[in-house]
Design a protein around this motif. Sequence first.
Motif, PDB file in Angstrom:
ATOM      1  N   LYS A 112       0.847  -1.201   0.000  1.00  0.00           N
ATOM      2  CA  LYS A 112       0.000   0.000   0.000  1.00  0.00           C
ATOM      3  C   LYS A 112       0.882   1.250   0.000  1.00  0.00           C
ATOM      4  O   LYS A 112       0.627   2.216  -0.737  1.00  0.00           O
ATOM      5  CB  LYS A 112      -0.917   0.015   1.220  1.00  0.00           C
ATOM      6  CG  LYS A 112      -1.886   1.200   1.261  1.00  0.00           C
ATOM      7  CD  LYS A 112      -2.793   1.114   2.488  1.00  0.00           C
ATOM      8  CE  LYS A 112      -3.837   2.225   2.471  1.00  0.00           C
ATOM      9  NZ  LYS A 112      -3.232   3.577   2.497  1.00  0.00           N
ATOM     10  N   VAL A 115       2.264   1.967  -3.540  1.00  0.00           N
ATOM     11  CA  VAL A 115       1.348   2.693  -4.440  1.00  0.00           C
ATOM     12  C   VAL A 115       1.181   4.131  -3.964  1.00  0.00           C
ATOM     13  O   VAL A 115       1.167   5.066  -4.774  1.00  0.00           O
ATOM     14  CB  VAL A 115      -0.017   1.980  -4.528  1.00  0.00           C
ATOM     15  CG1 VAL A 115      -0.970   2.744  -5.457  1.00  0.00           C
ATOM     16  CG2 VAL A 115       0.153   0.545  -5.025  1.00  0.00           C
ATOM     17  N   ASP A 116       1.079   4.329  -2.652  1.00  0.00           N
ATOM     18  CA  ASP A 116       0.981   5.688  -2.099  1.00  0.00           C
ATOM     19  C   ASP A 116       2.148   6.564  -2.576  1.00  0.00           C
ATOM     20  O   ASP A 116       1.966   7.736  -2.919  1.00  0.00           O
ATOM     21  CB  ASP A 116       1.020   5.634  -0.560  1.00  0.00           C
ATOM     22  CG  ASP A 116      -0.370   5.538   0.050  1.00  0.00           C
ATOM     23  OD1 ASP A 116      -1.310   6.127  -0.514  1.00  0.00           O
ATOM     24  OD2 ASP A 116      -0.504   4.872   1.090  1.00  0.00           O
ATOM     25  N   ILE A 119       1.792   7.547  -6.216  1.00  0.00           N
ATOM     26  CA  ILE A 119       0.745   8.582  -6.307  1.00  0.00           C
ATOM     27  C   ILE A 119       1.302   9.924  -5.826  1.00  0.00           C
ATOM     28  O   ILE A 119       1.024  10.978  -6.424  1.00  0.00           O
ATOM     29  CB  ILE A 119      -0.498   8.179  -5.473  1.00  0.00           C
ATOM     30  CG1 ILE A 119      -1.142   6.900  -6.023  1.00  0.00           C
ATOM     31  CG2 ILE A 119      -1.521   9.322  -5.441  1.00  0.00           C
ATOM     32  CD1 ILE A 119      -1.593   6.969  -7.459  1.00  0.00           C
ATOM     33  N   LEU A 155      -6.342  -4.015  -3.625  1.00  0.00           N
ATOM     34  CA  LEU A 155      -5.554  -2.795  -3.435  1.00  0.00           C
ATOM     35  C   LEU A 155      -5.871  -1.781  -4.536  1.00  0.00           C
ATOM     36  O   LEU A 155      -6.064  -0.584  -4.271  1.00  0.00           O
ATOM     37  CB  LEU A 155      -4.066  -3.154  -3.455  1.00  0.00           C
ATOM     38  CG  LEU A 155      -3.066  -2.073  -3.049  1.00  0.00           C
ATOM     39  CD1 LEU A 155      -3.240  -1.695  -1.577  1.00  0.00           C
ATOM     40  CD2 LEU A 155      -1.634  -2.559  -3.289  1.00  0.00           C
ATOM     41  N   GLU A 158      -9.221  -0.114  -3.987  1.00  0.00           N
ATOM     42  CA  GLU A 158      -9.164   0.901  -2.931  1.00  0.00           C
ATOM     43  C   GLU A 158      -8.588   2.211  -3.466  1.00  0.00           C
ATOM     44  O   GLU A 158      -9.122   3.300  -3.201  1.00  0.00           O
ATOM     45  CB  GLU A 158      -8.308   0.391  -1.764  1.00  0.00           C
ATOM     46  CG  GLU A 158      -8.946  -0.734  -0.980  1.00  0.00           C
ATOM     47  CD  GLU A 158      -7.989  -1.365   0.028  1.00  0.00           C
ATOM     48  OE1 GLU A 158      -6.846  -0.854   0.173  1.00  0.00           O
ATOM     49  OE2 GLU A 158      -8.373  -2.368   0.665  1.00  0.00           O
ATOM     50  N   PHE A 159      -7.514   2.112  -4.240  1.00  0.00           N
ATOM     51  CA  PHE A 159      -6.866   3.317  -4.762  1.00  0.00           C
ATOM     52  C   PHE A 159      -7.688   3.960  -5.883  1.00  0.00           C
ATOM     53  O   PHE A 159      -7.651   5.175  -6.050  1.00  0.00           O
ATOM     54  CB  PHE A 159      -5.448   3.000  -5.237  1.00  0.00           C
ATOM     55  CG  PHE A 159      -4.439   3.028  -4.134  1.00  0.00           C
ATOM     56  CD1 PHE A 159      -3.930   4.234  -3.674  1.00  0.00           C
ATOM     57  CD2 PHE A 159      -4.019   1.856  -3.527  1.00  0.00           C
ATOM     58  CE1 PHE A 159      -2.996   4.274  -2.645  1.00  0.00           C
ATOM     59  CE2 PHE A 159      -3.086   1.886  -2.501  1.00  0.00           C
ATOM     60  CZ  PHE A 159      -2.578   3.091  -2.054  1.00  0.00           C
ATOM     61  N   SER A 162      -9.983   6.149  -4.020  1.00  0.00           N
ATOM     62  CA  SER A 162      -9.446   7.170  -3.104  1.00  0.00           C
ATOM     63  C   SER A 162      -8.519   8.189  -3.769  1.00  0.00           C
ATOM     64  O   SER A 162      -8.064   9.121  -3.101  1.00  0.00           O
ATOM     65  CB  SER A 162      -8.688   6.491  -1.956  1.00  0.00           C
ATOM     66  OG  SER A 162      -7.527   5.834  -2.445  1.00  0.00           O
ATOM     67  N   THR A 163      -8.236   8.029  -5.061  1.00  0.00           N
ATOM     68  CA  THR A 163      -7.216   8.897  -5.674  1.00  0.00           C
ATOM     69  C   THR A 163      -7.785   9.838  -6.731  1.00  0.00           C
ATOM     70  O   THR A 163      -7.028  10.405  -7.527  1.00  0.00           O
ATOM     71  CB  THR A 163      -6.092   8.054  -6.314  1.00  0.00           C
ATOM     72  OG1 THR A 163      -6.666   7.156  -7.283  1.00  0.00           O
ATOM     73  CG2 THR A 163      -5.328   7.275  -5.264  1.00  0.00           C
ATOM     74  N   VAL A 167      -5.640   6.311 -10.214  1.00  0.00           N
ATOM     75  CA  VAL A 167      -5.520   4.870 -10.482  1.00  0.00           C
ATOM     76  C   VAL A 167      -6.695   4.459 -11.360  1.00  0.00           C
ATOM     77  O   VAL A 167      -7.847   4.542 -10.950  1.00  0.00           O
ATOM     78  CB  VAL A 167      -5.480   4.044  -9.179  1.00  0.00           C
ATOM     79  CG1 VAL A 167      -5.549   2.540  -9.484  1.00  0.00           C
ATOM     80  CG2 VAL A 167      -4.216   4.366  -8.395  1.00  0.00           C
TER      81      VAL A 167
END
Length: 347
Positions: A112, A115-116, A119, A155, A158-159, A162-163, A167
């Motif tokens: 996680k 990927v964070d 981003i 995963l 989720e992104f 949230s992004t 993504v």
Amino acid sequence: MDKDERVFYRDLPKVELHAHLNGSVSFQTMEKLIKRKPHLNIEHHMTAIDKTQRRTMGECFQVFKVIHQLVDTEEDLLMVATDVIKEFAADGVKYLELRSTPREMKTGLTKKGYVDTVIKAIQQCKEEEVDIDVRFLVAIDRRNGTKVAMETVKLAEEFMLSTDGLVVGLDLSGDPNVGHGRDLLPALQKAKNSGLKLSLHLSEVPSQLEESELLLNLPPDRIGHGTFLHPDVGGSHSLVDKVVKNKIPLELCLTSNVIGQTVPSYAQHHFKYWYQLGHPCVICTDDKGVFSTDLSWEYKMVASTFGLGRQAMWTMSRQAINCIFATDDVKRRLEQKWTQLQPCVLK
């Protein structure tokens, strides 16, 4: 390339849809990483392959193992992602979809967190007003099997939520000689059902006909490589029909395929087959660092190899906008940018 050609292909606005993050690390960034980790005794020739060289696919994958040794902290990853984005922008790329498999690092970075960090690099470049629009595809490495694939899809979901649209999809990649796509179908179907776009490496090696049939039934939104899909190289009319019927664009990476010896030469590349069909093809780099290339060079090689003029290359770059995974609003903005740039580039 002569100077006039270099200027044209650099200034030509381009779309890059098949760029593996760790494979895109330039010589300059590698130099910084190598200096940070002298104890690894890694030299430049271990992280890149010259265009004049040929390697087996297995040897190409060995290069990534070396690069992963150098990129093993959050700080490394942030620098790599930021440098890669800025280098694509400097090469005239206006829209970029990066892809990478989330990795846990011994230094404590989780998948996680991986990927964070990517981003964060995208957002930093946006804040610095780098002239490029970047999106991210979370990658499934086929070697890791069904369970990890499912975790990767979760995963990515989720992104995606949230992004704010950064993504946009899922990539299936990794050594094509390992594993079988049937084991990954549940994960890929789950991703598709959740709204993630699918870009799948397909038919990279001749032994993948059965797998390609299965994966094309999903169907994917884009195909990476597709080297052995068509009947002239051992594929089948059935595979071609599925690709054409579903209008699935191909991401074509000429230098990568020539160096990796999946095609004998630029002139024998399957670009010609699909281009003559009028099928959507997007010219890409695959791994610009590993294969010592950039997107301007790839466009120039397509033009010179297949006798295409500047207007044809402009049209190809513009049509690539239709193949991106971002929203229609993003596509419209890119269309406007191409319209604004056309008089300056095609002067």
